[in-house]
Design a protein around this motif. Structure first.
Motif, PDB file in Angstrom:
ATOM      1  N   TYR A 111      34.782  29.733  -7.619  1.00 47.61           N
ATOM      2  CA  TYR A 111      35.021  28.497  -8.352  1.00 47.61           C
ATOM      3  C   TYR A 111      35.248  27.357  -7.362  1.00 47.61           C
ATOM      4  O   TYR A 111      35.659  27.578  -6.221  1.00 47.61           O
ATOM      5  CB  TYR A 111      36.252  28.630  -9.253  1.00 47.61           C
ATOM      6  CG  TYR A 111      36.104  29.625 -10.373  1.00 47.61           C
ATOM      7  CD1 TYR A 111      35.058  29.521 -11.301  1.00 47.61           C
ATOM      8  CD2 TYR A 111      37.012  30.666 -10.529  1.00 47.61           C
ATOM      9  CE1 TYR A 111      34.923  30.433 -12.344  1.00 47.61           C
ATOM     10  CE2 TYR A 111      36.879  31.579 -11.565  1.00 47.61           C
ATOM     11  CZ  TYR A 111      35.837  31.459 -12.473  1.00 47.61           C
ATOM     12  OH  TYR A 111      35.705  32.364 -13.490  1.00 47.61           O
ATOM     13  N   ALA A 113      36.907  24.644  -5.261  1.00 47.39           N
ATOM     14  CA  ALA A 113      38.270  24.382  -4.793  1.00 47.39           C
ATOM     15  C   ALA A 113      38.454  22.908  -4.472  1.00 47.39           C
ATOM     16  O   ALA A 113      39.531  22.354  -4.664  1.00 47.39           O
ATOM     17  CB  ALA A 113      38.590  25.230  -3.559  1.00 47.39           C
ATOM     18  N   THR A 114      37.379  22.271  -3.977  1.00 48.53           N
ATOM     19  CA  THR A 114      37.482  20.857  -3.609  1.00 48.53           C
ATOM     20  C   THR A 114      36.420  20.011  -4.311  1.00 48.53           C
ATOM     21  O   THR A 114      36.269  18.840  -4.008  1.00 48.53           O
ATOM     22  CB  THR A 114      37.334  20.686  -2.082  1.00 48.53           C
ATOM     23  OG1 THR A 114      36.079  21.256  -1.660  1.00 48.53           O
ATOM     24  CG2 THR A 114      38.459  21.391  -1.354  1.00 48.53           C
ATOM     25  N   ALA A 162      44.153  31.557  -4.248  1.00 41.88           N
ATOM     26  CA  ALA A 162      43.437  30.560  -5.044  1.00 41.88           C
ATOM     27  C   ALA A 162      44.350  29.465  -5.598  1.00 41.88           C
ATOM     28  O   ALA A 162      44.001  28.279  -5.519  1.00 41.88           O
ATOM     29  CB  ALA A 162      42.663  31.245  -6.168  1.00 41.88           C
ATOM     30  N   ARG A 165      45.253  27.025  -2.772  1.00 42.58           N
ATOM     31  CA  ARG A 165      44.082  26.232  -2.373  1.00 42.58           C
ATOM     32  C   ARG A 165      43.803  25.134  -3.396  1.00 42.58           C
ATOM     33  O   ARG A 165      43.524  23.987  -3.041  1.00 42.58           O
ATOM     34  CB  ARG A 165      42.848  27.126  -2.248  1.00 42.58           C
ATOM     35  CG  ARG A 165      42.851  28.072  -1.082  1.00 42.58           C
ATOM     36  CD  ARG A 165      41.564  28.883  -1.045  1.00 42.58           C
ATOM     37  NE  ARG A 165      40.421  28.059  -0.718  1.00 42.58           N
ATOM     38  CZ  ARG A 165      39.166  28.430  -0.933  1.00 42.58           C
ATOM     39  NH1 ARG A 165      38.895  29.586  -1.495  1.00 42.58           N
ATOM     40  NH2 ARG A 165      38.172  27.627  -0.594  1.00 42.58           N
ATOM     41  N   LYS A 166      43.890  25.505  -4.662  1.00 38.91           N
ATOM     42  CA  LYS A 166      43.587  24.542  -5.722  1.00 38.91           C
ATOM     43  C   LYS A 166      44.619  23.417  -5.725  1.00 38.91           C
ATOM     44  O   LYS A 166      44.271  22.242  -5.885  1.00 38.91           O
ATOM     45  CB  LYS A 166      43.565  25.254  -7.079  1.00 38.91           C
ATOM     46  CG  LYS A 166      43.002  24.412  -8.213  1.00 38.91           C
ATOM     47  CD  LYS A 166      41.511  24.178  -8.053  1.00 38.91           C
ATOM     48  CE  LYS A 166      40.934  23.411  -9.228  1.00 38.91           C
ATOM     49  NZ  LYS A 166      39.498  23.109  -9.054  1.00 38.91           N
ATOM     50  N   SER A 167      45.889  23.753  -5.556  1.00 35.96           N
ATOM     51  CA  SER A 167      46.938  22.722  -5.594  1.00 35.96           C
ATOM     52  C   SER A 167      46.859  21.801  -4.386  1.00 35.96           C
ATOM     53  O   SER A 167      47.145  20.614  -4.487  1.00 35.96           O
ATOM     54  CB  SER A 167      48.327  23.373  -5.684  1.00 35.96           C
ATOM     55  OG  SER A 167      48.608  24.135  -4.530  1.00 35.96           O
ATOM     56  N   GLY A 169      44.016  21.072  -2.749  1.00 37.66           N
ATOM     57  CA  GLY A 169      42.856  20.228  -3.050  1.00 37.66           C
ATOM     58  C   GLY A 169      42.106  19.709  -1.845  1.00 37.66           C
ATOM     59  O   GLY A 169      41.354  18.739  -1.942  1.00 37.66           O
TER      60      GLY A 169
END
Length: 331
Positions: A111, A113-114, A162, A165-167, A169
């Motif tokens: 998915y 991530a950035t 994950a 990484r998502k938080s 950004g």
């Protein structure tokens, strides 16, 4: 972990074994999210070393869900991500063009991530259900020329980090790891990187492993061939700088590669391209990346010959047929 963090904060480098143990600790749940975030941030302050990236890679491969597709001599086309450009899913579309041309593709992705839409997002939007079933993956390759490996199913460490990484950004060393941990370890690898330092890093790694590879970087910062200006290609034959015009393309503006604000918009662009209904800019960006993917396999062919093969696949609707068969098998 505290000792590791102090070492990194002091701008020291980890050994290959230390890096491997760190990732094992993260996967076992021994490292809180705050320390994972600190670890990731420390690598934003300096370039990661070859030993560090190989140590992290070793850990991921040791823990991967195994699947043997080595008899297919497949290609993976992937970008590191993290270029901040929010382009549409160029590499993923290029994979279907290559598959439509009759070559085997084992695409490893995740998915976004950035960016709005990563490879897994756009594949899922087509109605695909991700799987680790070896028989299903083989059936997909046999009938559509492509198998898709959703990274979190095969690499638990990627799933473990994950949320962090998502938080955050921002691009992290996990963007660097992704292209190296395809669980199949395919014979051929085409990789897009967001800067020249990354190109050199991967070049050292691929040469050490005797991979057949192609690394591409657009000089204005894209982790793929964007046709917005000059781009560099590094492969087993050496390195070369290209301009779009010498391949018969007009230069593109960044806005012409925009991936949209929603997953639905990204999915629509992806489908339009493979139906040969995309804009000329979108179609050309996919074609040129597919062509260099084909040349990674067919190293004796000129890039102009590979472009003709890619055009026949896309405009002859062979890529679309590959997509339809792929979705039918994997839904």
């Amino acid at each position: 972990m505290k000792e590791i963090l102090y070492k990194l904060f002091d701008y020291q480098y980890l050994s290959r074994d230390e890096a491997k143990e760190v990732l094992f600790s993260i996967v076992k749940g021994d490292v809180p999210d705050t320390q994972i975030a600190a670890l990731i941030t420390s690598f934003l302050m300096r370039n990661i070393s070859v030993d560090e990236i190989l140590g992290f890679r070793d850990a991921l491969l040791d823990m991967r869900v195994g699947v043997d597709l080595s008899d297919y001599d497949a290609l993976d086309i992937v970008g590191t991500g993290g270029d901040g450009k929010n382009t549409f899913n160029i590499s993923t579309a290029a994979c279907f063009v290559v598959a439509g041309a009759g070559y085997n593709v084992v695409k490893h992705g995740n998915y976004g991530a950035t960016a709005i839409s990563g490879a897994s997002n756009v594949i899922e939007q087509q109605g695909v259900q991700f799987s680790t079933d070896s028989d299903k993956l083989r059936k997909s390759l046999d009938h559509s020329g492509i198998a898709y490996l959703h990274a979190p199913l095969f690499s638990p460490a990627l799933k473990a980090v994950a949320p962090v990484r998502k938080s955050l950004g921002v691009r992290t060393f996990f963007n660097v790891l992704g292209p190296l941990v395809n669980p199949v370890q395919p014979e051929f690898q085409m990789l897009g990187v967001y800067n020249l330092a990354m190109s050199r890093l991967y070049g050292y790694i691929y040469q050490e492993e005797k991979k057949k590879f192609c690394i591409v970087h657009s000089m204005d910062g894209y982790d793929e061939i964007s046709l917005t200006g000059q781009f560099k290609v590094v492969n087993n034959q050496g390195e070369q700088l290209y301009i779009p015009e010498e391949l018969g393309f007009q230069r593109l503006a960044q806005k012409e590669l925009y991936g949209g604000n929603t997953l639905e918009e990204a999915s629509t662009i992806f489908r339009n391209v493979l139906h040969a209904r995309g804009t000329e800019a979108q179609m050309n960006a996919v074609l040129v990346n597919a062509a260099f993917g084909i040349q990674t396999i067919e190293q004796d062919k000129s890039i102009h010959d590979c472009l003709e093969i890619a055009k026949d696949s896309l405009y002859g609707k062979k890529a679309l047929l590959a997509l339809k068969k792929f979705v039918e098998i994997n839904n």
